[in-house]
Motif scaffolding. Structure first.
Motif, PDB file in Angstrom:
ATOM      1  N   ALA A 124       0.815  -1.212   0.000  1.00 29.79           N
ATOM      2  CA  ALA A 124       0.000   0.000   0.000  1.00 29.79           C
ATOM      3  C   ALA A 124       0.845   1.257   0.000  1.00 29.79           C
ATOM      4  N   PHE A 125       2.066   1.179   0.498  1.00 31.49           N
ATOM      5  CA  PHE A 125       2.944   2.343   0.516  1.00 31.49           C
ATOM      6  C   PHE A 125       3.325   2.796  -0.896  1.00 31.49           C
ATOM      7  N   LYS A 126       3.208   1.892  -1.857  1.00 29.01           N
ATOM      8  CA  LYS A 126       3.561   2.232  -3.233  1.00 29.01           C
ATOM      9  C   LYS A 126       2.483   3.066  -3.911  1.00 29.01           C
ATOM     10  N   SER A 127       1.320   3.187  -3.260  1.00 28.68           N
ATOM     11  CA  SER A 127       0.198   3.923  -3.841  1.00 28.68           C
ATOM     12  C   SER A 127      -0.178   5.082  -2.926  1.00 28.68           C
ATOM     13  N   LEU A 128      -1.246   5.769  -3.272  1.00 32.43           N
ATOM     14  CA  LEU A 128      -1.747   6.857  -2.434  1.00 32.43           C
ATOM     15  C   LEU A 128      -2.464   6.241  -1.242  1.00 32.43           C
ATOM     16  N   HIS A 129      -1.973   6.518  -0.027  1.00 39.96           N
ATOM     17  CA  HIS A 129      -2.466   5.781   1.131  1.00 39.96           C
ATOM     18  C   HIS A 129      -2.827   6.676   2.324  1.00 39.96           C
ATOM     19  N   GLU A 130      -3.205   7.921   2.074  1.00 43.04           N
ATOM     20  CA  GLU A 130      -3.653   8.772   3.166  1.00 43.04           C
ATOM     21  C   GLU A 130      -4.929   8.193   3.798  1.00 43.04           C
ATOM     22  N   TRP A 131      -5.116   8.442   5.090  1.00 43.01           N
ATOM     23  CA  TRP A 131      -6.224   7.832   5.828  1.00 43.01           C
ATOM     24  C   TRP A 131      -7.580   8.165   5.224  1.00 43.01           C
ATOM     25  N   TRP A 132      -7.719   9.420   4.736  1.00 44.76           N
ATOM     26  CA  TRP A 132      -9.024   9.841   4.233  1.00 44.76           C
ATOM     27  C   TRP A 132      -9.405   9.090   2.965  1.00 44.76           C
ATOM     28  N   ARG A 133      -8.409   8.635   2.222  1.00 41.79           N
ATOM     29  CA  ARG A 133      -8.721   7.877   1.009  1.00 41.79           C
ATOM     30  C   ARG A 133      -9.393   6.551   1.358  1.00 41.79           C
ATOM     31  N   TYR A 134      -8.928   5.920   2.428  1.00 43.06           N
ATOM     32  CA  TYR A 134      -9.539   4.653   2.837  1.00 43.06           C
ATOM     33  C   TYR A 134     -10.942   4.874   3.385  1.00 43.06           C
ATOM     34  N   LEU A 135     -11.156   5.991   4.064  1.00 37.19           N
ATOM     35  CA  LEU A 135     -12.496   6.293   4.563  1.00 37.19           C
ATOM     36  C   LEU A 135     -13.452   6.538   3.405  1.00 37.19           C
ATOM     37  N   VAL A 136     -13.057   7.382   2.471  1.00 39.84           N
ATOM     38  CA  VAL A 136     -13.885   7.671   1.299  1.00 39.84           C
ATOM     39  C   VAL A 136     -14.070   6.416   0.460  1.00 39.84           C
ATOM     40  N   GLY A 137     -12.996   5.642   0.295  1.00 37.09           N
ATOM     41  CA  GLY A 137     -13.069   4.423  -0.496  1.00 37.09           C
ATOM     42  C   GLY A 137     -14.029   3.416   0.094  1.00 37.09           C
ATOM     43  N   PHE A 138     -13.989   3.258   1.413  1.00 36.31           N
ATOM     44  CA  PHE A 138     -14.896   2.307   2.067  1.00 36.31           C
ATOM     45  C   PHE A 138     -16.348   2.731   1.873  1.00 36.31           C
TER      46      PHE A 138
END
Length: 323
Positions: free
Chosen positions: A6-20
């Motif tokens: 995941a470090f190789k991609s965009l991994h800010e916390w808000w992206r996972y929240l929005v993605g979920f």
């Protein structure tokens, strides 16, 4: 390592929240065709729409094959949601959500599939010949062929959605944010099990069956972390659900199908409910560990997750350049 992908991609916390949230909405949109079909069928037969609020009633409104297809459709749409989120929100190649290897190891997928399929066939065969009064042979060629066509296509989509969401997206997301492996293992396993609370099996057998669901979540999470990829989990989950749908059904299970056998016994929450977690899963772990030469169990299950130095330096340089 798998989580470090995941470090190789965009991994800010808000992206996972929005993605979920996007993935959840996509899966809910996938339930609309089933709701519409049930409403139309009920109204056309002069029934009340309020009678379908109960899941057991809902399952009997439509043909079982059609019901199964429409139920599984929501998972297929959810899987599409996962793919789009990973590709466009995180800019991550899908293979990096699947495995730490350069490409998906299909041999591992088929091995995971074979392990649970063979075990289920043997266990069901023994139980059938030991307790024939508990089963009814309901094999009907045409409905079964239709069932096979639906199940072979849709069941892997259903199980892949759950694996890519829990053992993939959330495992990596929580891992890179928490900087460890044990927290994503615990969270994804418990949440995976808890989502089965709405299944009719829980109402029939009681909360003890949650040990099986949560234990299965831990098993799938452990083999994902130990093998540094989801291939074994993908195959195992698909094999478990596919053979279950095709082989045996019951009036109190979430998937009622035109399977070969129907279990007509009165279910009880005995040791057999938790036996897979206490006996079979440890055996499966030993088999897989031997086959794939797993080592460093402590580090892979409880170790830290650190961003590779080269990536950290590159991200710092990019950040400085942007500023």
């Amino acid at each position: 390592m798998y989580i470090q992908q995941a470090f190789k991609s965009l991994h800010e916390w808000w992206r996972y929240l929005v993605g979920f949230i996007i993935i959840f909405v996509a899966s809910q949109i996938g339930t609309v065709p089933l709701i519409i079909a049930v409403l139309l069928k009920t109204v056309s037969e002069g029934g009340s729409i309020f009678s379908i609020q109960d899941q057991n009633v809902l399952m009997t409104v439509l043909d079982s094959n059609l019901t199964l297809f429409l139920m599984l459709l929501s998972f297929a749409i959810g899987l599409l949601g996962v793919y789009l989120v990973v590709k466009y929100l995180h800019n991550q190649p899908f293979v990096q959500l699947t495995t730490s290897r350069k490409k998906t190891d299909w041999g591992r997928v088929f091995f995971g599939f074979a392990v649970i399929t063979i075990t289920t066939l043997i266990a069901t065969g023994i139980d059938y010949y030991s307790n024939p009064e508990d089963y009814v042979v309901q094999f009907n060629l045409v409905p079964f062929i239709i069932l096979v066509a639906i199940a072979v296509v849709m069941i892997p989509l259903q199980t892949s959605f759950e694996e890519y969401l829990f053992r993939g997206y959330l495992m990596q997301g929580i891992g890179v944010l928490a900087k460890n492996r044990w927290l994503p293992l615990i969270i994804t396993s418990v949440v995976f099990g808890a989502l089965h609370l709405a299944n009719p099996e829980v109402e029939k057998l009681g909360n003890i069956i949650m040990i099986y669901y949560i234990g299965t979540g831990f098993f799938l999470g452990i083999i994902t972390l130990m093998d540094e990829g989801m291939e074994l989990a993908l195959g195992f989950h698909a094999g478990n659900n596919l053979i279950s749908v095709l082989l045996v059904t019951a009036d109190w299970t979430v998937f009622q199908s035109n399977s070969i056998l129907k279990d007509v016994s009165e279910p009880s929450a005995g040791f057999d409910v938790i036996a897979p977690v206490l006996i079979l899963y440890p055996i499966f772990l030993l088999i897989m560990a031997y086959r794939y030469k797993w080592k460093d169990w402590g580090g892979k299950l409880f170790g830290k997750v650190e961003e590779p130095i080269a990536l950290a330096e590159e991200n710092t340089q990019n950040s400085t350049y942007i500023e």
